[in-house]
Design a protein around this motif. Structure first.
Motif, PDB file in Angstrom:
ATOM      1  N   UNK A   1      50.277  36.680  89.615  1.00 15.34           N
ATOM      2  CA  UNK A   1      49.294  35.809  88.969  1.00 15.34           C
ATOM      3  C   UNK A   1      48.038  35.716  89.822  1.00 15.34           C
ATOM      4  N   UNK A   2      46.915  35.515  89.140  1.00 15.22           N
ATOM      5  CA  UNK A   2      45.634  35.324  89.796  1.00 15.22           C
ATOM      6  C   UNK A   2      44.800  34.369  88.975  1.00 15.22           C
ATOM      7  N   UNK A   3      43.508  34.328  89.253  1.00 18.25           N
ATOM      8  CA  UNK A   3      42.592  33.432  88.550  1.00 18.25           C
ATOM      9  C   UNK A   3      41.477  34.245  87.889  1.00 18.25           C
ATOM     10  N   UNK A   4      41.291  34.031  86.594  1.00 22.82           N
ATOM     11  CA  UNK A   4      40.192  34.683  85.870  1.00 22.82           C
ATOM     12  C   UNK A   4      39.502  33.682  84.977  1.00 22.82           C
ATOM     13  N   UNK A   5      38.814  32.694  85.543  1.00 19.92           N
ATOM     14  CA  UNK A   5      38.295  31.558  84.767  1.00 19.92           C
ATOM     15  C   UNK A   5      37.419  31.947  83.576  1.00 19.92           C
ATOM     16  N   UNK A   6      36.597  32.979  83.730  1.00 25.14           N
ATOM     17  CA  UNK A   6      35.704  33.415  82.628  1.00 25.14           C
ATOM     18  C   UNK A   6      34.697  32.320  82.283  1.00 25.14           C
ATOM     19  N   UNK A   7      34.006  31.820  83.285  1.00 26.81           N
ATOM     20  CA  UNK A   7      33.031  30.744  83.077  1.00 26.81           C
ATOM     21  C   UNK A   7      31.604  31.268  83.176  1.00 26.81           C
ATOM     22  N   UNK A   8      30.675  30.454  82.664  1.00 29.75           N
ATOM     23  CA  UNK A   8      29.242  30.772  82.630  1.00 29.75           C
ATOM     24  C   UNK A   8      28.454  29.569  83.138  1.00 29.75           C
ATOM     25  N   UNK A   9      27.144  29.729  83.171  1.00 32.43           N
ATOM     26  CA  UNK A   9      26.229  28.612  83.400  1.00 32.43           C
ATOM     27  C   UNK A   9      25.547  28.303  82.080  1.00 32.43           C
ATOM     28  N   UNK A  10      25.836  27.133  81.524  1.00 31.57           N
ATOM     29  CA  UNK A  10      25.316  26.772  80.213  1.00 31.57           C
ATOM     30  C   UNK A  10      26.442  26.613  79.208  1.00 31.57           C
ATOM     31  N   UNK A  11      26.088  26.554  77.942  1.00 31.83           N
ATOM     32  CA  UNK A  11      27.025  26.222  76.875  1.00 31.83           C
ATOM     33  C   UNK A  11      27.855  27.444  76.463  1.00 31.83           C
ATOM     34  N   UNK A  12      29.046  27.535  77.024  1.00 32.55           N
ATOM     35  CA  UNK A  12      29.931  28.664  76.739  1.00 32.55           C
ATOM     36  C   UNK A  12      30.414  28.625  75.290  1.00 32.55           C
ATOM     37  N   UNK A  13      30.632  27.433  74.750  1.00 34.94           N
ATOM     38  CA  UNK A  13      31.099  27.304  73.374  1.00 34.94           C
ATOM     39  C   UNK A  13      30.061  27.846  72.388  1.00 34.94           C
ATOM     40  N   UNK A  14      28.801  27.544  72.629  1.00 35.49           N
ATOM     41  CA  UNK A  14      27.735  28.079  71.781  1.00 35.49           C
ATOM     42  C   UNK A  14      27.710  29.598  71.838  1.00 35.49           C
ATOM     43  N   UNK A  15      27.931  30.145  73.018  1.00 33.84           N
ATOM     44  CA  UNK A  15      27.978  31.598  73.175  1.00 33.84           C
ATOM     45  C   UNK A  15      29.139  32.180  72.364  1.00 33.84           C
ATOM     46  N   UNK A  16      30.304  31.540  72.431  1.00 37.35           N
ATOM     47  CA  UNK A  16      31.458  31.989  71.644  1.00 37.35           C
ATOM     48  C   UNK A  16      31.138  32.003  70.153  1.00 37.35           C
ATOM     49  N   UNK A  17      30.538  30.916  69.677  1.00 40.61           N
ATOM     50  CA  UNK A  17      30.218  30.822  68.251  1.00 40.61           C
ATOM     51  C   UNK A  17      29.224  31.908  67.843  1.00 40.61           C
ATOM     52  N   UNK A  18      28.244  32.171  68.683  1.00 40.91           N
ATOM     53  CA  UNK A  18      27.246  33.188  68.361  1.00 40.91           C
ATOM     54  C   UNK A  18      27.891  34.558  68.224  1.00 40.91           C
ATOM     55  N   UNK A  19      28.784  34.897  69.144  1.00 45.69           N
ATOM     56  CA  UNK A  19      29.453  36.191  69.093  1.00 45.69           C
ATOM     57  C   UNK A  19      30.397  36.270  67.896  1.00 45.69           C
ATOM     58  N   UNK A  20      31.191  35.210  67.683  1.00 51.22           N
ATOM     59  CA  UNK A  20      32.132  35.220  66.554  1.00 51.22           C
ATOM     60  C   UNK A  20      31.405  35.331  65.226  1.00 51.22           C
ATOM     61  N   UNK A  21      30.311  34.592  65.089  1.00 44.23           N
ATOM     62  CA  UNK A  21      29.550  34.627  63.831  1.00 44.23           C
ATOM     63  C   UNK A  21      28.934  35.998  63.584  1.00 44.23           C
ATOM     64  N   UNK A  22      28.457  36.614  64.649  1.00 40.96           N
ATOM     65  CA  UNK A  22      27.856  37.928  64.496  1.00 40.96           C
ATOM     66  C   UNK A  22      28.897  38.984  64.138  1.00 40.96           C
ATOM     67  N   UNK A  23      30.065  38.898  64.786  1.00 39.12           N
ATOM     68  CA  UNK A  23      31.110  39.880  64.533  1.00 39.12           C
ATOM     69  C   UNK A  23      31.896  39.570  63.266  1.00 39.12           C
ATOM     70  N   UNK A  24      31.729  38.346  62.752  1.00 39.41           N
ATOM     71  CA  UNK A  24      32.434  37.964  61.539  1.00 39.41           C
ATOM     72  C   UNK A  24      33.898  37.696  61.764  1.00 39.41           C
ATOM     73  N   UNK A  25      34.259  37.313  63.012  1.00 43.75           N
ATOM     74  CA  UNK A  25      35.660  37.054  63.328  1.00 43.75           C
ATOM     75  C   UNK A  25      35.775  35.793  64.176  1.00 43.75           C
ATOM     76  N   UNK A  26      36.884  35.116  64.025  1.00 45.69           N
ATOM     77  CA  UNK A  26      37.227  34.003  64.921  1.00 45.69           C
ATOM     78  C   UNK A  26      38.731  33.961  65.105  1.00 45.69           C
ATOM     79  N   UNK A  27      39.377  35.066  64.706  1.00 46.36           N
ATOM     80  CA  UNK A  27      40.838  35.095  64.690  1.00 46.36           C
ATOM     81  C   UNK A  27      41.457  35.007  66.078  1.00 46.36           C
ATOM     82  N   UNK A  28      40.684  35.311  67.119  1.00 47.97           N
ATOM     83  CA  UNK A  28      41.254  35.248  68.459  1.00 47.97           C
ATOM     84  C   UNK A  28      41.659  33.833  68.831  1.00 47.97           C
TER      85      UNK A  28
END
Length: 399
Positions: free
Chosen positions: A316-343
């Motif tokens: 096991x290790x650590x892979x936080x996958x964090x950003x500076x700023x609104x990560x949730x907004x980034x997720x929504x932008x990518x999901x909306x563009x790709x037309x998926x949110x199934x993940x």
């Protein structure tokens, strides 16, 4: 705590804003959300400091990337050559090594925004040029490069790609990417590509013949393989096909949170049995659990404990996958563009606007390690999870 060198440089300061590149309004605050505290005792703080001082600290996935303040700017900005890196924030992380994909749209949004193979080279070149102008981070290519970070008081960036989609059907592009510094590459992002199936596909056909050729070439040249966003069968095929250990740089346990983004026990076990390491993810609204209705460090570390119990602390290790700023907004932008949110589908939950205690790279690894100290893990085991396990795989694969 173990801060790195920082001389005040901000991205592309050597250029003229809005003349040489477009200047976006970026959410560059380090303290964007209320301060979180684990309420460590003095003795616990000293133990955390000792671990950061004496042992390699490796984030298997984090980002110096700064998210624009305005939602409408996110996709145009991600497709731009000049995306800013938060050098000051990274300097406060205390981390020695970061698997960094620069969030430049190379592997995640290629098929939708028209990026071509040549754009990959442009994007990497622009990022590397900016890095040459500062003192906080440096590009690492070998295991020995990574071991110098603590002594140099800098952060070693291990250039990575989220997915191999940009290869299309040309295996020699693996070598070209290696020549341009890429040392870790995911096989798929969420959707299928010429190598295999991503985790949102309804039918996972596994690794393709071309995918097997790519795995062989990555083994030959010495490039780390990441299956964080692969479908289950594709993940198992990659693990079986690779001669080297395989990584899940940012993942979690599906037994705790039943979504495609999390990994089932058989895949987690297979990864560990091959000598691989699973980095525990803290991207918002991913590593939730039934006992934690909102996403906090505590739900993230439930995934850590479950996976450590399942496969052993050595994997096991650590892979936080964090950003500076609104990560949730980034997720929504990518999901909306790709037309998926199934993940993120499969469980009902109230969306968290950020992960309490793991909001950005300046605090993520500190708090994950602090949590382990607070919960009475031994220094030996914490050192393994904090970076020792990942460095062992890196030493084996990177030549």
């Amino acid at each position: 705590m173990n801060e790195k060198r920082f001389a005040g440089y901000t991205s592309f300061r050597y250029l003229e804003a809005n003349k040489d590149y477009k200047l976006y309004d970026l959410a560059d605050e380090i303290d964007r959300v209320p301060l979180f505290s684990l309420e460590l005792t003095v003795e616990e703080e000293e133990k955390v400091q000792d671990i950061f001082t004496k042992h390699p600290i490796v984030s298997m996935r984090d980002h110096g990337f700064i998210v624009p303040r305005q939602y409408k700017d996110i996709l145009p900005y991600c497709s731009d050559l000049h995306t800013s890196f938060h050098y000051e924030g990274i300097s406060k992380s205390g981390v020695d090594v970061i698997f960094e994909n620069f969030m430049d749209g190379i592997s995640t949004i290629t098929s939708k925004n028209g990026l071509k193979w040549q754009d990959v080279i442009y994007l990497l070149g622009i990022r590397y040029a900016d890095i040459q102008k500062q003192q906080t981070v440096y590009i690492a290519s070998t295991y020995n490069d990574l071991t110098k970070a603590k002594r140099k008081k800098q952060v070693a960036l291990l250039p990575s790609l989220e997915a191999a989609s940009i290869l299309e059907n040309e295996v020699d592009r693996v070598d070209i990417l290696y020549g341009f510094g890429i040392r870790c590459m995911g096989i798929t992002y969420n959707e299928a590509n010429t190598l295999g199936s991503g985790l949102v596909e309804k039918h996972d056909g596994g690794l393709t013949n071309f995918g097997r050729r790519v795995i062989k070439r990555m083994n030959q040249i010495g490039m780390l393989i990441d299956i964080s966003h692969c479908g289950d069968q594709t993940s198992l095929d990659v693990i079986e096909t690779s001669d080297d250990p395989v990584l899940m740089t940012h993942a979690g346990a599906r037994a705790l949170w039943h979504t495609p983004r999390m990994k089932p026990d058989d895949v987690l076990k297979a990864c560990a049995e091959k000598g691989g390491v699973i980095g525990i993810c803290a991207a918002p609204n991913t590593t939730l659990t039934k006992s934690s209705p909102s996403h906090t460090i505590h739900s993230v570390m439930e995934h850590f404990e479950y996976i450590a119990d399942l496969v052993g602390i050595n994997h096991v290790g650590m892979g936080p996958d964090t950003f500076f700023g609104d990560h949730v907004a980034l997720q929504h932008a990518f999901d909306n563009m790709l037309g998926i949110s199934a993940s993120h589908s499969g469980e009902e939950f109230t969306e968290s606007s950020y992960v309490e205690g793991l909001e950005n790279p300046s605090e993520a690894m500190k708090n994950m390690i602090g949590w382990l100290v607070k919960n009475h893990y031994s220094k030996k085991d914490i050192a393994k999870a904090a970076g020792g396990n990942t460095m062992k795989v890196i030493k084996k694969v990177l030549t």
